[in-house]
Design an enzyme around this catalytic site. Structure first.
Site, PDB file in Angstrom:
ATOM      1  N   ASN A  84       0.819  -1.220   0.000  1.00  0.00           N
ATOM      2  CA  ASN A  84       0.000   0.000   0.000  1.00  0.00           C
ATOM      3  C   ASN A  84       0.851   1.268   0.000  1.00  0.00           C
ATOM      4  OD1 ASN A  84      -1.978  -1.880   0.191  1.00  0.00           O
ATOM      5  ND2 ASN A  84      -2.693  -1.323   2.238  1.00  0.00           N
ATOM      6  N   THR A 136     -17.793  38.786 -29.183  1.00  0.00           N
ATOM      7  CA  THR A 136     -18.539  38.292 -28.018  1.00  0.00           C
ATOM      8  C   THR A 136     -19.778  37.619 -28.590  1.00  0.00           C
ATOM      9  OG1 THR A 136     -19.992  40.182 -27.630  1.00  0.00           O
ATOM     10  CG2 THR A 136     -17.795  40.320 -26.655  1.00  0.00           C
ATOM     11  N   SER A 196      -9.732  13.512 -46.869  1.00  0.00           N
ATOM     12  CA  SER A 196     -10.968  12.741 -46.866  1.00  0.00           C
ATOM     13  C   SER A 196     -10.797  11.547 -47.800  1.00  0.00           C
ATOM     14  CB  SER A 196     -12.120  13.625 -47.357  1.00  0.00           C
ATOM     15  OG  SER A 196     -13.158  12.825 -47.903  1.00  0.00           O
ATOM     16  N   ASN A 219      -8.481  18.576 -43.850  1.00  0.00           N
ATOM     17  CA  ASN A 219      -9.273  18.678 -42.620  1.00  0.00           C
ATOM     18  C   ASN A 219      -8.409  18.967 -41.390  1.00  0.00           C
ATOM     19  OD1 ASN A 219     -11.693  18.163 -43.963  1.00  0.00           O
ATOM     20  ND2 ASN A 219     -11.336  15.951 -43.869  1.00  0.00           N
ATOM     21  N   GLU A 243      -9.224  19.447 -33.934  1.00  0.00           N
ATOM     22  CA  GLU A 243     -10.442  18.888 -33.348  1.00  0.00           C
ATOM     23  C   GLU A 243     -10.127  17.892 -32.241  1.00  0.00           C
ATOM     24  OE1 GLU A 243     -13.058  19.553 -37.393  1.00  0.00           O
ATOM     25  OE2 GLU A 243     -12.120  17.620 -37.039  1.00  0.00           O
ATOM     26  N   TYR A 247      -7.013   1.066   3.120  1.00  0.00           N
ATOM     27  CA  TYR A 247      -6.827   0.592   1.747  1.00  0.00           C
ATOM     28  C   TYR A 247      -8.023  -0.234   1.290  1.00  0.00           C
ATOM     29  CZ  TYR A 247      -5.132  -1.739  -2.396  1.00  0.00           C
ATOM     30  OH  TYR A 247      -5.022  -2.200  -3.670  1.00  0.00           O
ATOM     31  N   LYS A 280      -5.181   3.808 -11.269  1.00  0.00           N
ATOM     32  CA  LYS A 280      -3.948   3.965 -12.069  1.00  0.00           C
ATOM     33  C   LYS A 280      -4.254   4.247 -13.533  1.00  0.00           C
ATOM     34  CE  LYS A 280      -1.231   0.741  -9.584  1.00  0.00           C
ATOM     35  NZ  LYS A 280      -0.694  -0.613  -9.598  1.00  0.00           N
TER      36      LYS A 280
END
Ligand code: ARG
Length: 434
Positions: free
Chosen positions: A111, A156, A279, A287, A292, A318, A326
């Site tokens: 631990n 804005t 593409s 692209n 993205e 524990y 993890k």
């Protein structure tokens, strides 16, 4: 005998073992160098309090250092048969040293062993992330300086609002990254105390030299209360991913801006063609997948953080649930680091359509300037506002650069405080090392 540390010579169900061990052996491969380093410190500490003889300490340290080299060379590889990295380390020591190897676990538990390995791994990963954020911010500052007087509309509500500059936009991202880097470094400080010696979470009946071990591992001090150390598992990981999220949230906004500014409709900016994909059916397409996915990376980190937050709803002590912290931790840190490291390349490859940006600073963008000018000439601002509002359709073209130059408070478009920002982006002091 099996290789299991907890083998008592009784039968154990294989399906249960597979189910509980899961992919821990793979994740522990990444913790191995840290686990070995902490094991060296633990062994030396046991030597200082006379629990191990000097010859035993030397033999164990030598063997552990050999394992560090093996791990770096890819020759110490965990397998699904290893329940976890801690088990593999002890097994390797026993293979090399026999009974002396069987002494390494005196006064520690898996631990606190996993706690200390995680803290060392996290401190290293956060240092890498802070450095990546620094380089990204510096790359942004460089282009911001060059384009300080390049006008573009400020938006804005995604509607044109006031004259702005490329310099203001890019240095805003840089400053966001400087803030996020501060957050990353503050989180590193949170992890700057050694949990080793907490054992199973309740200390151990030995006068362990916890302070000496902490110093050898480069920690500023000891995390005193062993149960608090145990209880930090998972909570600290949420904090770590919180800092990673901060970095990614800044980059998500930048990626979003780029998505907008690179549309055929806005056409302010083009990306380096080498950073664009194509593409499979539309021959003309280039692209912005990179941008993205940078935007999406924040979702990966946030999802990992949510997974952690859900896992740590536990009482004190524990619980094996904690093993599952993890994977999201590493997934989130890897994601944040990979994203941040691509930013300098992305920024260096931006191609600006300055004429198009200038043309987009249309007359109504100067309405606010005009109202302020009238107010300075003595017209009460609300009155000036109404007067300009009623004449908006008749506003003529304005001088965008003059408007930028007139914004002179520090940090504003006419006075980008890039030196102050760069001052915040000094390299961090070198690591304390044991
Ligand atoms: N693989 C375990 C984890 O990550 C190591 C600790 C196991 N401790 C235990 N008491 N079963 O949590």
């Amino acid at each position: 005998m099996s290789g299991r540390l907890w083998d008592k010579g009784e039968g154990v169900d294989r399906a249960m073992l597979r189910y509980t061990a899961r992919d821990d052996w793979q994740l522990d491969q990444r913790l191995l160098p840290h686990d070995l380093r902490a094991s060296v410190a633990h062994v030396r500490g046991l030597g200082r309090i006379g629990v191990l003889l000097p010859g035993e300490v030397d033999a164990l340290v030598l063997a552990l250092e050999e394992l560090v080299r093996d791990a770096a060379a890819g020759a110490f590889v965990l397998t699904p048969d290893d329940e976890d990295g801690h088990t593999a380390i002890e097994a390797a020591l026993v293979r090399r040293l026999g009974d002396v190897g069987r002494k390494v676990h005196t006064g520690r538990s898996r631990n606190d062993q996993v706690l200390v390995a995680l803290r060392l791994y996290e401190r290293e990963a956060l240092a890498d992330l802070a450095e990546a954020a620094r380089f990204a911010a510096l790359a942004l500052c460089e282009t911001a300086e060059r384009e300080a007087m390049t006008p573009m509309p400020g938006y804005t509500h995604l509607q044109r609002a006031v004259p702005s500059s490329v310099g203001l936009w890019l240095s805003a991202v840089a400053e966001g990254l400087a803030d996020a880097r501060d957050h990353v470094q503050a989180t590193r400080n949170l992890l700057d105390r050694s949990p080793l010696g907490a054992a199973a979470g309740y200390g151990v009946n030995l006068p362990l030299d916890r302070a000496g071990v902490a110093a050898e591992l480069g920690f500023a001090g000891v995390a005193d209360n062993p149960l608090a150390s145990q209880s930090s598992r998972g909570i600290h990981e949420v904090a770590v991913l919180g800092a990673a999220w901060h970095v990614c949230a800044v980059l998500r906004r930048f990626a979003w801006d780029l998505s907008f500014f690179t549309t055929s409709e806005a056409a302010f900016v083009r990306l380096d063609p080498a950073l664009m994909t194509g593409s499979s059916i539309m021959p003309h397409k280039r692209n912005p997948d990179l941008v993205e996915l940078m935007r999406a990376s924040c979702a990966v980190v946030q999802g990992a953080s949510t997974e952690l937050q859900t896992l740590v709803a536990l009482p004190s002590g524990y619980h094996r649930d904690l093993q599952l912290t993890k994977a999201p931790l590493m997934r989130g840190l890897d994601e944040a680091l990979a994203t941040t490291r691509l930013v300098p390349r992305l920024v260096a490859g931006l191609v600006l359509d300055r004429a198009h940006m200038l043309a987009a600073v249309t007359p109504e963008c100067f309405a606010t300037d005009r109202a302020v000018d009238l107010a300075v000439a003595g017209v009460p601002f609300r009155e000036a506002y109404r007067r300009v509002a009623s004449e908006v359709g008749e506003l003529g073209a304005g001088d965008a650069r003059a408007s930028l130059r007139a914004r002179v408070s520090p940090g504003a478009p006419g006075a980008l405080a890039l030196d102050a920002l760069r001052g915040r982006l000094e390299p961090s002091p070198p690591e304390r090392r044991g």
